[in-house]
Design a protein around this motif. Structure first.
Motif, short mmCIF file in Angstrom:
data_model
loop_
_atom_site.label_atom_id
_atom_site.label_comp_id
_atom_site.label_asym_id
_atom_site.label_seq_id
_atom_site.Cartn_x
_atom_site.Cartn_y
_atom_site.Cartn_z
N ARG A 13 0.69 -1.13 0.03
CA ARG A 13 0.57 0.34 -0.18
C ARG A 13 0.62 1.35 -0.07
O ARG A 13 2.41 1.11 0.23
CB ARG A 13 -0.75 -0.18 1.07
N GLN A 14 0.66 2.28 -0.42
CA GLN A 14 1.03 3.34 -0.22
C GLN A 14 -0.22 4.75 -0.24
O GLN A 14 -0.98 4.67 -0.91
CB GLN A 14 2.20 3.61 -2.13
N ASP A 15 0.09 5.62 0.92
CA ASP A 15 -1.04 6.67 0.98
C ASP A 15 -0.96 7.98 0.18
O ASP A 15 -1.74 8.74 0.21
CB ASP A 15 -0.77 6.94 2.48
N GLY A 16 -0.59 7.90 -0.77
CA GLY A 16 -0.60 8.83 -1.71
C GLY A 16 1.26 8.87 -2.60
O GLY A 16 2.11 8.43 -2.21
N PRO A 17 1.03 9.22 -3.80
CA PRO A 17 1.85 9.60 -4.83
C PRO A 17 3.74 9.81 -3.91
O PRO A 17 4.85 9.27 -4.60
CB PRO A 17 1.92 10.23 -5.87
N ASN A 18 3.79 11.02 -3.26
CA ASN A 18 4.36 11.07 -2.28
C ASN A 18 5.42 9.92 -1.12
O ASN A 18 6.04 10.42 -0.36
CB ASN A 18 5.09 12.02 -2.23
N GLU A 19 4.40 8.83 -1.14
CA GLU A 19 4.57 8.32 0.62
C GLU A 19 5.36 7.53 0.16
O GLU A 19 5.19 6.69 -0.67
CB GLU A 19 3.22 8.32 1.73
N ILE A 95 -1.14 -14.70 -1.52
CA ILE A 95 -0.99 -13.80 -3.15
C ILE A 95 -0.29 -12.61 -2.25
O ILE A 95 -1.39 -11.69 -1.69
CB ILE A 95 -2.36 -14.08 -3.69
N HIS A 96 0.71 -11.94 -3.07
CA HIS A 96 1.10 -10.70 -3.35
C HIS A 96 0.38 -9.77 -4.22
O HIS A 96 0.44 -10.33 -5.54
CB HIS A 96 2.57 -10.56 -3.00
N LEU A 97 -0.14 -8.64 -3.96
CA LEU A 97 -0.70 -7.78 -4.70
C LEU A 97 0.35 -6.61 -4.69
O LEU A 97 0.63 -6.06 -3.38
CB LEU A 97 -1.64 -7.57 -4.17
N GLN A 98 0.77 -5.55 -6.03
CA GLN A 98 2.05 -4.24 -5.49
C GLN A 98 0.88 -3.72 -7.01
O GLN A 98 0.78 -4.47 -8.02
CB GLN A 98 2.78 -4.92 -6.02
N PRO A 99 1.42 -2.47 -6.84
CA PRO A 99 0.96 -1.01 -8.30
C PRO A 99 2.43 -1.59 -9.62
O PRO A 99 3.00 -2.31 -8.63
CB PRO A 99 0.68 0.02 -7.50
N ALA A 100 1.97 -1.02 -10.17
CA ALA A 100 2.69 -1.28 -11.23
C ALA A 100 3.99 -0.62 -11.40
O ALA A 100 3.29 0.65 -12.03
CB ALA A 100 2.56 -1.64 -12.57
N ARG A 101 4.68 -0.13 -10.48
CA ARG A 101 5.92 0.98 -10.58
C ARG A 101 6.57 1.68 -11.56
O ARG A 101 6.65 2.23 -11.46
CB ARG A 101 6.62 0.67 -9.18
N ILE A 106 -0.41 6.44 -7.35
CA ILE A 106 -1.19 7.66 -7.30
C ILE A 106 -1.68 7.06 -5.62
O ILE A 106 -1.50 8.44 -4.60
CB ILE A 106 -3.15 7.60 -7.38
N ARG A 107 -2.38 6.14 -5.31
CA ARG A 107 -2.19 5.08 -4.02
C ARG A 107 -2.38 3.32 -4.52
O ARG A 107 -3.29 3.40 -5.15
CB ARG A 107 -3.80 5.87 -3.52
N ASP A 108 -2.30 3.22 -2.58
CA ASP A 108 -2.02 1.61 -2.86
C ASP A 108 -1.49 1.35 -4.38
O ASP A 108 -0.98 0.80 -4.89
CB ASP A 108 -4.05 1.75 -2.47
N LEU A 109 -3.00 0.39 -4.66
CA LEU A 109 -2.83 -0.68 -6.49
C LEU A 109 -3.35 0.28 -7.61
O LEU A 109 -2.87 0.25 -8.46
CB LEU A 109 -3.63 -1.82 -6.72
N LEU A 110 -3.13 1.65 -7.54
CA LEU A 110 -4.34 3.05 -8.27
C LEU A 110 -2.67 3.82 -9.29
O LEU A 110 -2.31 4.04 -8.69
CB LEU A 110 -4.98 4.06 -7.55
#
Length: 250
Positions: A13-19, A95-101, A106-110
């Motif tokens: 997860r990630q709370d924001g673009p710069n977090e 099951i591991h879920l990650q955003p396509a970095r 933008i946030r989490d998996l978005l």
């Protein structure tokens, strides 16, 4: 698998673009035919981690739920794929879920896929139509290339190929397989072919076809099984031919 009561998801997860990213774990009740999108919907309804902590709902993107729009692309167990057609029964657990970095998060998996659409503008991924003819008189697709055009037109701009490509990202300026191959699609169009030199010249610029390292990762992950490397090779030949024309037409 039928005896299993819950499925565990480890979500980056990630709370924001710069977090900074962090992980949380969730358990979802198992049911036959469960896919990743359905599991995320269950987590969204009751976002409680395995240690009982109530958290903000996980953010992700989806639309068609039938492998057409490409919106739900994410990294699942280390591989870029569509969440809507990723069945729990076919995935190693947890099951591991990650955003396509490869893309900005933008946030989490978005993620933000704007770079793909900017690349499509760069290669002129459209056909110029002025509407001066009747529909019945519009030119038809070449029957010898129709099957190829149909295959490439299945591209969802999901971004799987860009995520898998080692030449896409801060280490390179390559615009990626999907936008590049779209140039080939529009060059096959009976009207689009008139602007083929523009597209081929665009692919000669920085980040174009010469930045492709031919790793062939793209064709391995494409959810539509598009023969990306075949068309990249054809484009490479067309670009070289156009380069020679540019020299002798000066």
């Amino acid at each position: 698998m039928a005896e299993q009561k819950t499925v565990r998801f480890v979500i980056e997860r990630q709370d924001g673009p710069n977090e900074k990213p962090y992980t949380q774990e969730f358990d979802v009740e198992y049911r036959p035919g469960l896919n990743v999108v359905a599991a995320l919907m269950e987590i969204q309804k009751n976002p409680v981690t395995v240690d009982g902590k109530k958290v903000a709902p996980v953010v992700w993107e989806c639309n068609c739920l039938e492998k057409v729009c490409g919106a739900c692309m994410m990294v699942i167990n280390g591989k870029a794929r569509q969440a809507c057609c990723s069945l729990v029964d076919q995935l190693k657990q947890p099951i591991h879920l990650q955003p396509a970095r490869t893309f900005p998060v933008i946030r989490d998996l978005l993620i933000d896929r704007s770079v793909m659409f900017e690349s499509l503008k760069r290669i002129q991924g459209w056909v110029e139509v002025d509407g001066t003819w009747e529909v019945k008189d519009a030119p038809i697709q070449n029957p010898y290339t129709a099957q190829t055009a149909y295959e490439i037109s299945h591209c969802m701009t999901c971004g799987c190929c860009l995520e898998a490509c080692p030449n896409v990202g801060p280490q390179s300026d390559f615009i990626g397989p999907a936008p590049t191959v779209q140039a080939y699609l529009f060059n096959l169009h009976p009207l689009g072919k008139f602007d083929a030199p523009k597209r081929l010249n665009a692919l000669m610029e920085k980040g174009g076809i010469t930045s492709c390292g031919n790793s062939q990762n793209c064709v391995e992950v494409c959810p539509k099984n598009i023969k990306l490397t075949t068309y990249l090779a054809q484009l490479n030949r067309d670009v070289n031919k156009q380069a020679l024309k540019n020299i002798f037409n000066k």
